[in-house]
Enzyme design. Sequence first.
Site, PDB file in Angstrom:
ATOM      1  N   ARG A   1      20.145  20.364  15.342  1.00 53.83           N
ATOM      2  CA  ARG A   1      18.906  21.134  15.470  1.00 53.83           C
ATOM      3  C   ARG A   1      19.094  22.526  14.860  1.00 53.83           C
ATOM      4  NH1 ARG A   1      17.769  20.333  21.067  1.00 53.83           N
ATOM      5  NH2 ARG A   1      16.696  18.460  20.394  1.00 53.83           N
TER       6      ARG A   1
ATOM      7  N   ASN B   1      22.449  24.582  27.475  1.00 56.12           N
ATOM      8  CA  ASN B   1      23.169  23.570  26.711  1.00 56.12           C
ATOM      9  C   ASN B   1      24.656  23.666  26.991  1.00 56.12           C
ATOM     10  OD1 ASN B   1      20.917  22.675  24.822  1.00 56.12           O
ATOM     11  ND2 ASN B   1      20.959  24.873  24.434  1.00 56.12           N
TER      12      ASN B   1
ATOM     13  N   ASP C   1      26.860  20.801  20.238  1.00 51.35           N
ATOM     14  CA  ASP C   1      26.107  20.434  21.438  1.00 51.35           C
ATOM     15  C   ASP C   1      26.693  19.136  21.994  1.00 51.35           C
ATOM     16  OD1 ASP C   1      23.933  18.779  22.758  1.00 51.35           O
ATOM     17  OD2 ASP C   1      22.911  20.696  22.613  1.00 51.35           O
TER      18      ASP C   1
ATOM     19  N   ASP D   1      25.379  17.366  24.596  1.00 51.36           N
ATOM     20  CA  ASP D   1      24.329  16.593  25.258  1.00 51.36           C
ATOM     21  C   ASP D   1      23.984  17.030  26.673  1.00 51.36           C
ATOM     22  OD1 ASP D   1      24.041  14.838  22.996  1.00 51.36           O
ATOM     23  OD2 ASP D   1      25.850  13.834  23.691  1.00 51.36           O
TER      24      ASP D   1
ATOM     25  N   ASP E   1      22.744  19.003  29.590  1.00 46.20           N
ATOM     26  CA  ASP E   1      21.871  20.171  29.685  1.00 46.20           C
ATOM     27  C   ASP E   1      21.536  20.419  31.146  1.00 46.20           C
ATOM     28  OD1 ASP E   1      21.528  20.362  26.798  1.00 46.20           O
ATOM     29  OD2 ASP E   1      20.214  18.619  26.974  1.00 46.20           O
TER      30      ASP E   1
ATOM     31  N   ASP F   1      20.441  14.475  30.712  1.00 49.67           N
ATOM     32  CA  ASP F   1      21.058  13.760  29.584  1.00 49.67           C
ATOM     33  C   ASP F   1      22.486  13.281  29.834  1.00 49.67           C
ATOM     34  OD1 ASP F   1      18.671  14.152  28.214  1.00 49.67           O
ATOM     35  OD2 ASP F   1      19.351  16.053  27.384  1.00 49.67           O
TER      36      ASP F   1
ATOM     37  N   GLU G   1      23.086  10.188  27.756  1.00 46.95           N
ATOM     38  CA  GLU G   1      23.319  10.487  26.342  1.00 46.95           C
ATOM     39  C   GLU G   1      24.753  10.985  26.136  1.00 46.95           C
ATOM     40  OE1 GLU G   1      21.239  13.167  22.805  1.00 46.95           O
ATOM     41  OE2 GLU G   1      20.365  13.167  24.813  1.00 46.95           O
TER      42      GLU G   1
END
Length: 175
Positions: A23, A87, A103, A105, A107, A120, A123
């Site tokens: 991102r 994050n 990152d 994942d 959060d 997450d 994830e």
Amino acid sequence: MDFPETGSVIEIQSYKHDGTLHRIWEETFILQGTSKEIIGGNDRIRVHEANGRVWRTREPAICYFHRDKWFNTIGMVRSDGIHFYCNVGTPFVWDEEALKYIDYDLDIKVFPDMTYHVLDEDEYELHKRKMNYPPELEQKISEGLEELQSWIYQRKGPFEPSFVEKWYERFLFFR
């Protein structure tokens, strides 16, 4: 210089463990840049996702990054109070192109009353297996999550009651 200068406008980039871009946040104004901490402000900026999707943030935000911490925070100024999106990821690096981090994942979404939810986890587990995170990395991620939860509980750093308000006022002054 190993950190962005106060008053500069930078891009923030997050990556995944395998080096792929995750991102990009455009145009964050640096309110304070030191070798340890970066505090930035932005409002309704464009965000680019790795899949090509582009969207705008909905509200002003104060971002906090620390050179030694395995997390970063975004304090969003909303009509019902300050909401945080945090994050879990590597400490930041600055390379004159952008402020960057990986990152991982996990959060945490924090509400104005300081209650929170970890997000997450599925994830994270998927990427941990897929990208074969080494045990030392898993330990750093776990410690980062625990320290972040401790900071929320203690209202430390960016979670101090007046932190976001103070920096948001400075952001409005410079804008």
